[in-house]
Design a protein around this motif. Structure first.
Motif, PDB file in Angstrom:
ATOM      1  N   LYS A  74      40.754 127.612 -23.524  1.00  0.00           N
ATOM      2  CA  LYS A  74      39.414 127.012 -23.422  1.00  0.00           C
ATOM      3  C   LYS A  74      38.522 127.835 -22.504  1.00  0.00           C
ATOM      4  N   ALA A  75      39.071 128.263 -21.377  1.00  0.00           N
ATOM      5  CA  ALA A  75      38.291 129.045 -20.420  1.00  0.00           C
ATOM      6  C   ALA A  75      37.818 130.360 -21.044  1.00  0.00           C
ATOM      7  N   LEU A  76      38.617 130.910 -21.943  1.00  0.00           N
ATOM      8  CA  LEU A  76      38.253 132.159 -22.618  1.00  0.00           C
ATOM      9  C   LEU A  76      37.412 131.928 -23.872  1.00  0.00           C
ATOM     10  N   GLY A  77      37.225 130.660 -24.221  1.00  0.00           N
ATOM     11  CA  GLY A  77      36.433 130.332 -25.401  1.00  0.00           C
ATOM     12  C   GLY A  77      37.147 130.601 -26.714  1.00  0.00           C
ATOM     13  N   ILE A  78      38.478 130.611 -26.675  1.00  0.00           N
ATOM     14  CA  ILE A  78      39.243 130.896 -27.892  1.00  0.00           C
ATOM     15  C   ILE A  78      40.192 129.755 -28.257  1.00  0.00           C
ATOM     16  N   ASP A  79      39.938 128.573 -27.734  1.00  0.00           N
ATOM     17  CA  ASP A  79      40.830 127.449 -27.989  1.00  0.00           C
ATOM     18  C   ASP A  79      40.816 126.992 -29.443  1.00  0.00           C
ATOM     19  N   GLY A  91      47.574 126.458 -38.263  1.00  0.00           N
ATOM     20  CA  GLY A  91      46.335 127.197 -38.404  1.00  0.00           C
ATOM     21  C   GLY A  91      45.939 128.004 -37.185  1.00  0.00           C
ATOM     22  N   LYS A  92      46.563 127.740 -36.043  1.00  0.00           N
ATOM     23  CA  LYS A  92      46.252 128.514 -34.836  1.00  0.00           C
ATOM     24  C   LYS A  92      47.280 129.624 -34.657  1.00  0.00           C
ATOM     25  N   SER A  93      46.845 130.703 -34.019  1.00  0.00           N
ATOM     26  CA  SER A  93      47.738 131.790 -33.665  1.00  0.00           C
ATOM     27  C   SER A  93      48.563 131.346 -32.463  1.00  0.00           C
ATOM     28  N   ALA A  94      49.854 131.687 -32.468  1.00  0.00           N
ATOM     29  CA  ALA A  94      50.705 131.220 -31.378  1.00  0.00           C
ATOM     30  C   ALA A  94      51.682 132.294 -30.940  1.00  0.00           C
ATOM     31  N   ASP A  95      51.965 132.292 -29.662  1.00  0.00           N
ATOM     32  CA  ASP A  95      53.033 133.098 -29.090  1.00  0.00           C
ATOM     33  C   ASP A  95      54.070 132.108 -28.572  1.00  0.00           C
TER      34      ASP A  95
END
Length: 111
Positions: free
Chosen positions: A24-29, A38-42
């Motif tokens: 969220k802080a990086l604006g990529i949440d 659907g989200k990229s995950a590590d």
């Protein structure tokens, strides 16, 4: 608040700060930060069975406050298995070591 006091930030809050709140802080949440379709995950797998990690009373607290990188066994980034049973899958470790020695020797020449 004492920086060495684990009770200053509960483990669940610390994990959320490092994952979803970090995204969220990086604006990529909208693309990462949580494990949802659907989200990229590590994802990492961690060995918590060694004697150094025992006893485990609260696995989340153990993970956040006590487990080091040496306990990571496997890593997947965007679905790709990059570290498998503590072996790098995309890097030739022998070539990498040779290259580091080459650069070490070049740096020594300038000293």
């Amino acid at each position: 608040m004492n920086g060495g006091d684990a009770s200053a930030v509960p483990a669940a809050q610390a994990l959320r700060m490092a994952t979803l709140n970090g995204a969220k802080a990086l604006g990529i949440d909208h693309i990462t930060g949580s494990l949802v379709p659907g989200k990229s995950a590590d994802i990492v797998a961690i060995d918590m069975l060694d004697i150094e990690t025992q006893p485990i009373y609260n696995p989340l607290s153990q993970l956040v406050y006590a487990i080091g990188r040496d306990k990571v066994t496997d890593v997947w980034v965007a679905g790709k298995h990059l570290l498998k049973s503590r072996t790098l899958m995309t890097v030739d470790i022998h070539k990498l070591k040779a290259k580091t020695h080459l650069w070490r020797d070049k740096i020594i020449e300038f000293l």
